[in-house]
Design an enzyme around this catalytic site. Structure first.
Site, PDB file in Angstrom:
ATOM      1  N   GLN A  51       0.854  -1.208  -0.072  1.00 54.99           N
ATOM      2  CA  GLN A  51      -0.218   0.221  -0.100  1.00 54.99           C
ATOM      3  C   GLN A  51       0.933   1.519   0.063  1.00 54.99           C
ATOM      4  O   GLN A  51       0.358   2.371  -0.429  1.00 54.99           O
ATOM      5  CB  GLN A  51      -0.984   0.021   1.272  1.00 54.99           C
ATOM      6  N   ARG A 108       3.992   0.377  12.637  1.00 54.25           N
ATOM      7  CA  ARG A 108       3.442  -1.084  12.258  1.00 54.25           C
ATOM      8  C   ARG A 108       3.827  -0.931  10.654  1.00 54.25           C
ATOM      9  O   ARG A 108       3.264  -0.052  10.034  1.00 54.25           O
ATOM     10  CB  ARG A 108       2.170  -1.230  12.600  1.00 54.25           C
ATOM     11  N   TYR A 326     -13.011  -1.480  12.652  1.00 54.99           N
ATOM     12  CA  TYR A 326     -13.335  -0.131  12.124  1.00 54.99           C
ATOM     13  C   TYR A 326     -14.743   0.250  12.161  1.00 54.99           C
ATOM     14  O   TYR A 326     -14.988   1.431  12.468  1.00 54.99           O
ATOM     15  CB  TYR A 326     -13.067  -0.310  10.460  1.00 54.99           C
ATOM     16  N   GLU A 446      -5.527   1.843  -1.321  1.00 49.29           N
ATOM     17  CA  GLU A 446      -6.505   1.216  -0.589  1.00 49.29           C
ATOM     18  C   GLU A 446      -6.902  -0.041  -1.444  1.00 49.29           C
ATOM     19  O   GLU A 446      -8.262  -0.193  -1.770  1.00 49.29           O
ATOM     20  CB  GLU A 446      -7.653   2.252  -0.197  1.00 49.29           C
TER      21      GLU A 446
END
Ligand SMILES: *[C@@H]1O[C@H](CO)[C@@H](O)[C@H](O)[C@H]1NC(C)=O
Ligand SMILES: *[C@@H]1O[C@H](CO)[C@@H](O)[C@H](O)[C@H]1NC(C)=O
Ligand SMILES: *[C@@H]1O[C@H](CO)[C@@H](O)[C@H](O)[C@H]1NC(C)=O
Ligand SMILES: *[C@@H]1O[C@H](CO)[C@@H](O)[C@H](O)[C@H]1NC(C)=O
Length: 493
Positions: A51, A108, A326, A446
């Site tokens: 990404q 991360r 989420y 995304e």
């Protein structure tokens, strides 16, 4: 003692020397109170190799299934690819500085398997020194900045010659993981997999993600190989590397919590929803070594079976629980469905479950994160839980002029409300949360939605690759500064 803060962009709460006279506790106060005592708490932001990195064909990198998928027209939004993404491969020094400048003590990231251990023309995988050096530089720069790297071994970019439907991927993954353990003893936090239910269900179920296989049941074969690969990698780490490295290893499981649609008649349906989404992975790893009984009953021979040896190896095969979340939804009993439930976003009261973000599936439901934390804590009792992803995109952000996009009060409201619920899980239910990572550091690729959905704390102009901190980044910086100040105050007292 709690001092109030003037939060950027919000009505100023008047600071007072007599802090005990401040009438109302803010969410920020509660968040600071819940976490200020934990000096080793990891506060970070998250990314994933495909990404952000770009440089898909440089320096000896092999193609991954995501290169093949995104290079096939018709698969992604406007046929967009991760060929360039955020150009993190070249721009990582400034991005690492950005992580530290936002006040985070952790980051991360994932490693691209096909960059670091590509398949040679002779059909043998060998370390790619340029790939190794790239990740060495990133990790050492993080450590120099006092930022803890939290590293995902597999975040969906499978080397193109491999397939999660084939048993041979299991030993290949174990070899790859061992190569990383050997090469990066400086990494103390490993995640074997990111969101297996996403890449198995989307890659081998709906076919909307790489490798684009549409099938009702192949996702369970994918999951079976993922679970075996996870168990083998963890066994290798524990046997040969963990004690020397003093590290931890776990897995990240995503779930958007399923609340019963009708509180009196849909409790069983909600449990089925937990089983098919979380229990699929967490029952084998944290509980029994095997799939939930409900999945076995309902899927029959379409769910593969573990041997006794595999069950023994899976049970307890994680040192902590990594959690991505989420949103949340309602679940209603449905006898006509094989799984026994359907998902809804509108409640018995006729109202939507929360405000819609930009992604069609992302409704803002702050209580969902608390429900997921408590469910995991009570059912699986992991020693610690790291929230490894949480965040949102903002309606219309991609079409806004820069200045307006940077004023992301929608996202600040999201983080404030979700973290307030994490704080409540810690303070009121004793959930052992040891880290929290915002998704994401940067706007990025995304997946099949391309670049139209922005989840970053940092705005990225994809024409110039310039980065701009959004209000949400400044909010984190103030929050974390306050956390540090209050921790020091506690130590001084
Ligand atoms: C993407 O590819 C499809 C299939 O070839 C094509 O119909 C479509 O016009 C392409 N879209 C863009 C934005 O290039
Ligand atoms: C919820 O379940 C109860 C018990 O079965 C039932 O009496 C009630 O009508 C249900 N409510 C709705 C909105 O379906
Ligand atoms: C991104 O950069 C280009 C080139 O300088 C500029 O034309 C465009 O307006 C910028 N986009 C935004 C949203 O600022
Ligand atoms: C940011 O947006 C909020 C509304 O969400 C508005 O009240 C505020 O004035 C805006 N701030 C700036 C600097 O534009």
């Amino acid at each position: 003692m709690t001092a109030s803060l003037a939060w950027i962009g919000f009505p100023l709460v008047v600071s007072s020397l007599t802090a005990w006279a401040v009438p109302q506790e803010t969410p920020e106060d509660r968040i600071v109170k819940a976490f200020r005592g934990q000096s080793d708490f990891l506060w970070g932001s998250a990314t994933a190799s495909y990404q952000v990195e770009g440089s898909w064909d440089r320096d000896g990198r092999q193609e991954s299934i995501w290169d093949v998928f995104s290079h096939t027209p018709g698969n992604t939004h406007e046929n967009q690819t991760g060929d360039v993404a955020d150009d993190f491969y070249n721009l990582y020094p400034a991005d690492v500085s950005r992580v530290a400048s936002y006040g985070f003590n952790a980051f991360r990231m994932s490693i691209s398997w096909s960059r670091i251990l590509p398949l040679g023309p002779d059909g043998v995988r060998r370390p790619n020194i340029e790939g190794v050096n790239f990740y060495k530089r990133v990790i050492h720069l993080l450590l120099d900045n006092k930022v803890t790297p939290f590293v995902t071994i597999f975040h969906w970019d499978l080397p193109a010659d491999l397939d999660w439907l084939s048993e041979s991927v299991v030993p290949a993954f174990a070899d790859y993981a061992e190569f990383l353990f050997e090469t990066f003893p400086e990494v103390k936090h490993w995640l074997t997999f990111n969101e297996p239910s996403s890449f198995c269900a989307n890659g081998y179920g709906s076919g909307t993600h790489a490798p684009g296989v549409k099938s009702k049941y192949k996702q369970y074969r994918c999951g079976h190989h993922v679970l075996k690969a996870h168990a083998q990698a963890v066994a290798i780490y524990r046997a040969k590397y963990q004690q020397v490295a003093h590290g931890k290893i776990g897995i990240t499981l995503n779930y958007d919590f399923g609340f019963p649609w009708n509180g009196s008649s849909d409790q069983d349906a909600a449990q089925l929803h937990h089983d098919f989404n979380v229990g699929w992975w967490a029952d084998p790893i944290y509980l029994t070594g095997d799939y939930p009984a409900s999945m076995k009953d309902r899927l029959g021979s379409n769910l593969p079976k573990f041997t006794e040896a595999e069950i023994a190896m899976l049970k307890g095969s994680s040192g902590f629980y990594g959690m991505n979340t989420y949103s949340a939804m309602y679940v209603k009993a449905d006898v006509s469905s094989e799984k026994g439930f359907t998902e809804l976003r509108v409640g018995v009261d006729g109202k939507e479950i929360g405000k819609r973000a930009a992604s069609p599936w992302l409704y803002v439901v702050p209580t969902g994160i608390r429900a997921y934390l408590e469910y995991v804590h009570f059912r699986y009792q992991p020693q610690s839980i790291y929230v490894t992803e949480n965040g949102c995109d903002v309606p219309g952000e991609n079409e806004m002029p820069l200045e307006q996009a940077l004023n992301d009060t929608f996202r600040v409201d999201f983080y404030r409300a979700y973290l307030d619920n994490v704080a409540a899980a810690v303070l009121n239910s004793g959930v052992p949360v040891k880290g929290y990572f915002a998704w994401s550091l940067l706007d990025n690729y995304e997946w099949a939605d391309g670049y139209q959905l922005r989840f970053g704390l940092t705005y990225v102009n994809y024409t110039t690759q310039e980065r701009y901190p959004k209000l949400s980044a400044k909010w984190f910086k103030l929050l974390l500064n306050q956390m540090v100040r209050q921790s020091q105050l506690e130590i001084a007292i």
